[in-house]
Design a protein around this motif. Structure first.
Motif, PDB file in Angstrom:
ATOM      1  N   GLY A 129      53.421  39.142  36.174  1.00 13.91           N
ATOM      2  CA  GLY A 129      53.118  40.380  36.880  1.00 13.91           C
ATOM      3  C   GLY A 129      54.313  41.272  37.143  1.00 13.91           C
ATOM      4  N   VAL A 130      55.312  41.195  36.276  1.00 13.60           N
ATOM      5  CA  VAL A 130      56.517  42.018  36.445  1.00 13.60           C
ATOM      6  C   VAL A 130      56.252  43.430  35.919  1.00 13.60           C
ATOM      7  CG1 VAL A 130      58.937  42.311  35.799  1.00 13.60           C
ATOM      8  CG2 VAL A 130      58.018  40.007  36.213  1.00 13.60           C
ATOM      9  N   GLN A 131      56.500  44.428  36.740  1.00 13.94           N
ATOM     10  CA  GLN A 131      56.327  45.819  36.305  1.00 13.94           C
ATOM     11  C   GLN A 131      57.656  46.356  35.791  1.00 13.94           C
ATOM     12  OE1 GLN A 131      54.391  48.272  39.337  1.00 13.94           O
ATOM     13  NE2 GLN A 131      52.439  47.791  38.367  1.00 13.94           N
ATOM     14  N   TYR A 132      57.603  47.009  34.635  1.00 13.03           N
ATOM     15  CA  TYR A 132      58.827  47.496  34.000  1.00 13.03           C
ATOM     16  C   TYR A 132      58.559  48.831  33.323  1.00 13.03           C
ATOM     17  CZ  TYR A 132      62.676  47.880  30.669  1.00 13.03           C
ATOM     18  OH  TYR A 132      63.740  48.332  29.942  1.00 13.03           O
ATOM     19  N   THR A 133      59.484  49.778  33.534  1.00 13.52           N
ATOM     20  CA  THR A 133      59.397  51.086  32.881  1.00 13.52           C
ATOM     21  C   THR A 133      60.199  51.046  31.591  1.00 13.52           C
ATOM     22  OG1 THR A 133      59.194  52.213  35.013  1.00 13.52           O
ATOM     23  CG2 THR A 133      59.824  53.559  33.112  1.00 13.52           C
ATOM     24  N   ILE A 134      59.525  51.215  30.472  1.00 12.81           N
ATOM     25  CA  ILE A 134      60.193  51.148  29.173  1.00 12.81           C
ATOM     26  C   ILE A 134      61.257  52.243  29.079  1.00 12.81           C
ATOM     27  CG2 ILE A 134      59.885  51.289  26.671  1.00 12.81           C
ATOM     28  CD1 ILE A 134      57.044  50.279  27.031  1.00 12.81           C
ATOM     29  N   GLY A 135      62.470  51.811  28.701  1.00 12.83           N
ATOM     30  CA  GLY A 135      63.577  52.752  28.573  1.00 12.83           C
ATOM     31  C   GLY A 135      64.484  52.799  29.782  1.00 12.83           C
ATOM     32  N   SER A 136      64.099  52.107  30.868  1.00 11.99           N
ATOM     33  CA  SER A 136      64.926  52.163  32.086  1.00 11.99           C
ATOM     34  C   SER A 136      66.163  51.279  31.986  1.00 11.99           C
ATOM     35  CB  SER A 136      64.101  51.735  33.305  1.00 11.99           C
ATOM     36  OG  SER A 136      63.735  50.361  33.223  1.00 11.99           O
ATOM     37  N   GLY A 137      66.128  50.273  31.102  1.00  9.40           N
ATOM     38  CA  GLY A 137      67.277  49.386  30.954  1.00  9.40           C
ATOM     39  C   GLY A 137      67.523  48.488  32.153  1.00  9.40           C
ATOM     40  N   GLU A 138      66.499  48.254  32.963  1.00  7.11           N
ATOM     41  CA  GLU A 138      66.675  47.514  34.216  1.00  7.11           C
ATOM     42  C   GLU A 138      66.338  46.029  34.106  1.00  7.11           C
ATOM     43  OE1 GLU A 138      64.185  49.602  36.898  1.00  7.11           O
ATOM     44  OE2 GLU A 138      65.565  51.278  37.189  1.00  7.11           O
ATOM     45  N   LEU A 139      65.943  45.545  32.928  1.00 11.35           N
ATOM     46  CA  LEU A 139      65.525  44.148  32.836  1.00 11.35           C
ATOM     47  C   LEU A 139      66.436  43.385  31.878  1.00 11.35           C
ATOM     48  CD1 LEU A 139      63.409  42.589  34.358  1.00 11.35           C
ATOM     49  CD2 LEU A 139      61.787  42.987  32.515  1.00 11.35           C
ATOM     50  N   LEU A 140      66.002  43.138  30.670  1.00 12.89           N
ATOM     51  CA  LEU A 140      66.762  42.353  29.700  1.00 12.89           C
ATOM     52  C   LEU A 140      67.091  43.187  28.479  1.00 12.89           C
ATOM     53  CD1 LEU A 140      64.572  39.137  29.830  1.00 12.89           C
ATOM     54  CD2 LEU A 140      66.949  39.252  30.587  1.00 12.89           C
ATOM     55  N   ASP A 141      68.265  42.954  27.899  1.00 17.15           N
ATOM     56  CA  ASP A 141      68.609  43.622  26.641  1.00 17.15           C
ATOM     57  C   ASP A 141      67.613  43.205  25.569  1.00 17.15           C
ATOM     58  OD1 ASP A 141      70.792  44.763  27.851  1.00 17.15           O
ATOM     59  OD2 ASP A 141      72.196  43.208  27.184  1.00 17.15           O
ATOM     60  N   GLY A 142      67.077  44.165  24.863  1.00 20.57           N
ATOM     61  CA  GLY A 142      66.149  43.883  23.779  1.00 20.57           C
ATOM     62  C   GLY A 142      64.685  43.962  24.163  1.00 20.57           C
ATOM     63  N   GLN A 197      70.623  37.615  26.263  1.00 25.24           N
ATOM     64  CA  GLN A 197      71.524  36.885  27.173  1.00 25.24           C
ATOM     65  C   GLN A 197      71.033  37.062  28.605  1.00 25.24           C
ATOM     66  OE1 GLN A 197      75.809  38.000  28.310  1.00 25.24           O
ATOM     67  NE2 GLN A 197      76.141  36.461  26.711  1.00 25.24           N
ATOM     68  N   LEU A 198      70.866  35.955  29.326  1.00 29.89           N
ATOM     69  CA  LEU A 198      70.355  36.009  30.698  1.00 29.89           C
ATOM     70  C   LEU A 198      71.407  36.573  31.650  1.00 29.89           C
ATOM     71  CD1 LEU A 198      68.497  32.565  30.834  1.00 29.89           C
ATOM     72  CD2 LEU A 198      67.516  34.838  30.452  1.00 29.89           C
ATOM     73  N   LYS A 205      63.262  30.355  27.426  1.00 32.74           N
ATOM     74  CA  LYS A 205      63.614  29.007  26.973  1.00 32.74           C
ATOM     75  C   LYS A 205      65.070  28.988  26.530  1.00 32.74           C
ATOM     76  CE  LYS A 205      59.071  27.671  25.059  1.00 32.74           C
ATOM     77  NZ  LYS A 205      58.383  27.277  23.803  1.00 32.74           N
ATOM     78  N   VAL A 206      65.755  27.920  26.885  1.00 31.12           N
ATOM     79  CA  VAL A 206      67.114  27.680  26.404  1.00 31.12           C
ATOM     80  C   VAL A 206      67.117  26.322  25.724  1.00 31.12           C
ATOM     81  CG1 VAL A 206      69.524  27.288  27.059  1.00 31.12           C
ATOM     82  CG2 VAL A 206      68.219  29.112  28.166  1.00 31.12           C
ATOM     83  N   ASP A 207      67.550  26.295  24.472  1.00 29.22           N
ATOM     84  CA  ASP A 207      67.546  25.058  23.674  1.00 29.22           C
ATOM     85  C   ASP A 207      66.142  24.449  23.611  1.00 29.22           C
ATOM     86  OD1 ASP A 207      70.292  25.322  23.293  1.00 29.22           O
ATOM     87  OD2 ASP A 207      70.747  24.157  25.106  1.00 29.22           O
ATOM     88  N   GLU A 267      72.560  31.606  33.640  1.00 26.86           N
ATOM     89  CA  GLU A 267      73.205  32.924  33.516  1.00 26.86           C
ATOM     90  C   GLU A 267      74.267  32.908  32.415  1.00 26.86           C
ATOM     91  OE1 GLU A 267      75.882  36.035  36.221  1.00 26.86           O
ATOM     92  OE2 GLU A 267      75.182  34.141  37.062  1.00 26.86           O
ATOM     93  N   GLY A 268      74.246  33.948  31.576  1.00 23.98           N
ATOM     94  CA  GLY A 268      75.230  34.074  30.519  1.00 23.98           C
ATOM     95  C   GLY A 268      74.846  33.402  29.211  1.00 23.98           C
ATOM     96  N   LYS A 269      73.788  32.579  29.237  1.00 25.11           N
ATOM     97  CA  LYS A 269      73.364  31.888  28.015  1.00 25.11           C
ATOM     98  C   LYS A 269      72.321  32.717  27.258  1.00 25.11           C
ATOM     99  CE  LYS A 269      74.218  27.152  29.602  1.00 25.11           C
ATOM    100  NZ  LYS A 269      73.623  25.802  29.798  1.00 25.11           N
ATOM    101  N   ASP A 270      72.291  32.521  25.939  1.00 25.65           N
ATOM    102  CA  ASP A 270      71.255  33.164  25.130  1.00 25.65           C
ATOM    103  C   ASP A 270      69.938  32.407  25.303  1.00 25.65           C
ATOM    104  OD1 ASP A 270      72.892  35.127  24.193  1.00 25.65           O
ATOM    105  OD2 ASP A 270      73.463  34.044  22.371  1.00 25.65           O
ATOM    106  N   ALA A 271      68.863  33.144  25.532  1.00 26.91           N
ATOM    107  CA  ALA A 271      67.555  32.521  25.746  1.00 26.91           C
ATOM    108  C   ALA A 271      66.525  33.140  24.811  1.00 26.91           C
ATOM    109  CB  ALA A 271      67.116  32.687  27.202  1.00 26.91           C
TER     110      ALA A 271
END
Length: 460
Positions: free
Chosen positions: A185-198, A217-218, A172-174, A224-228
């Motif tokens: 259904g997004v698969q993500y490996t914790i610690g890989s740093g491949e998705l979003l900061d935080g 930040q997206l 969400k933005v604003d 793109e570039g905005k905080d969400a």
């Protein structure tokens, strides 16, 4: 035709040219013929209007202008050849006198290749990194391979570092959910740093069904570039299971029968990579030393054009492919526009100097490019461009870039010649024999092309 040359500075000359009027005859005839095809005069068939009528109706001045425009390139080329200069770019031509039936006088100012004196370069010495492969390097390489063959299995516990989690995401933005801000259904490996900061901190400790909200930040999409505000829900936690490091793993992950053979191959590959890096490092440092030895004046107009070309290629090709504009690129790089301009100018100056010096060496050492060398270079460039050799070759021919590729290889051979004459030592004080490198010319070609910016120009 008479011509004289005046040196304005080491990189610019003025040609003064006097042309007897009779030498304009062919161009005058062509001018009348061209105008004849373009005009209609009552009482005459198209293309059959006499010259005197054209003069009366349209003015002798129009004919002279057409004839002079047609003749100038030929007379300019003759003057250049007579003066034995190497022009760079287009000349600035000024017609100083045009008397009908008498004479045509003009001047042409143009940038020229400066005269360069190449000093003895055999005394160049550089230091490079030693080729050393540690047991730790090999273990790291094998561990990376092992990770690629890891399997996963669902677990009923909180997610931890290294786990593979399946996520549902909402951005969400604003306070408004983005149209492209929902993913399930997004698969993500914790610690890989491949998705979003935080996101690592948000999902660590959550079990399946757990939710968390964080701000990030997206990195792409419509905002793109905005905080969400990101809401993440964990739908599954899976633990990665690594295969045992044994002969069975070696057989599964490679063509080798034993783990020791796999490790030996890893050592060999790492040594080859480090040798390549060492050779490239040697060539780059030798080139730097060579440029320090040679005084190279840089033509202002050529420098302006080079800076403009480099900026255009960056903005419209490299950044365009990444979906970035210059402002966003500078923000990511943490640079001001002034810093960017200064760096671009510095790179352009180095590129021009590199080309002038290596071209002079090509001429002095009488270096030629064989068909085999050109073909090998073309194959490598095709591979790096993602095109087949046939497709790349066709694009090169259609784009008229064959001379540019020949020039790249020739400059690579010139740099390789200097490297072989130089003393290269590693950080252990051992002399590195660069003549043992089978790919020395091609590696030097890549270094020279990177310095002159030729690779970016041909890709653009």
């Amino acid at each position: 035709m008479k011509s004289a040359v005046e040196t304005l500075n080491p990189t610019r000359v003025r040609l003064t040219v006097e042309v007897p009027f009779e030498e304009l005859k062919d161009s005058l005839d062509a001018a009348y013929k061209k105008i004849n095809q373009q005009v209609t005069v009552k009482g005459f068939r198209k293309g059959k209007v006499p010259a005197r009528v054209i003069d009366q109706r349209f003015g002798r001045g129009a004919v002279l202008e057409e004839a002079v425009n047609d003749a100038l390139p030929k007379f300019y080329t003759e003057a250049v050849n007579e003066a034995e200069i190497n022009p760079l770019g287009q000349p600035e031509v000024d017609i100083t006198e045009l008397k009908d039936g008498e004479t045509l006088n003009f001047t042409a100012e143009v940038d020229v290749r400066p005269v360069i004196e190449i000093p003895d370069y055999s005394g160049i010495e550089v230091e490079v990194d030693a080729v050393e492969v540690s047991d730790e390097d090999i273990e790291k390489s094998v561990e990376q391979l092992r990770t690629r063959f890891a399997s996963t299995s669902p677990v009923e516990r909180a997610a931890a570092d290294g786990d593979v989690v399946t996520l549902d995401l909402e951005a969400k933005v604003d306070g408004e959910v983005l149209a492209d801000g929902v993913a399930d259904g997004v698969q993500y490996t914790i610690g890989s740093g491949e998705l979003l900061d935080g996101i690592d901190e948000a999902v660590t400790g959550l079990e399946a069904g757990g939710e968390a909200t964080f701000t990030s930040q997206l990195k792409g999409g419509s905002a793109e570039g905005k905080d969400a505000e990101i809401t993440v829900k964990v739908t599954q936690v899976a633990a990665r299971e690594l295969p045992e490091l044994d002969d069975e793993f070696a057989q599964m992950a490679s063509e080798f029968d034993t783990l020791e053979e796999l490790k030996a191959d890893s050592r060999k590959r790492l040594e080859n990579m480090k040798q390549y890096d060492q050779a490239t490092q040697a060539q780059e440092r030798v080139l730097e030393k060579l440029l320090e030895l040679v005084e190279v004046p840089v033509p202002e107009k050529l420098l302006e054009d080079e800076i403009r070309t480099r900026k255009h290629n960056l903005e419209h090709h490299q950044l365009g492919q990444m979906g970035l504009d210059l402002a966003k690129y500078l923000e990511i790089q943490g640079k001001t526009e002034e810093e960017f301009d200064a760096e671009t100018k510095e790179q352009a100056v180095k590129g021009i100097k590199t080309q002038f010096v290596l071209d002079e060496l090509v001429s002095r050492e009488k270096l030629n490019v064989s068909q085999e060398e050109l073909t090998e270079h073309l194959m490598r460039r095709a591979a790096s461009s993602g095109m087949s050799p046939d497709q790349f070759a066709q694009a090169v021919v259609e784009g008229g870039q064959v001379p540019m590729l020949v020039g790249e290889v020739a400059r690579g051979k010139a740099l390789a010649t200097v490297v072989e004459a130089s003393t290269v030592k590693d950080t252990n004080g051992e002399v590195v024999d660069m003549s043992d490198d089978e790919d020395e010319v091609e590696e030097a070609t890549e270094v020279a092309a990177a310095a002159t910016g030729d690779e970016e120009k041909s890709e653009a």
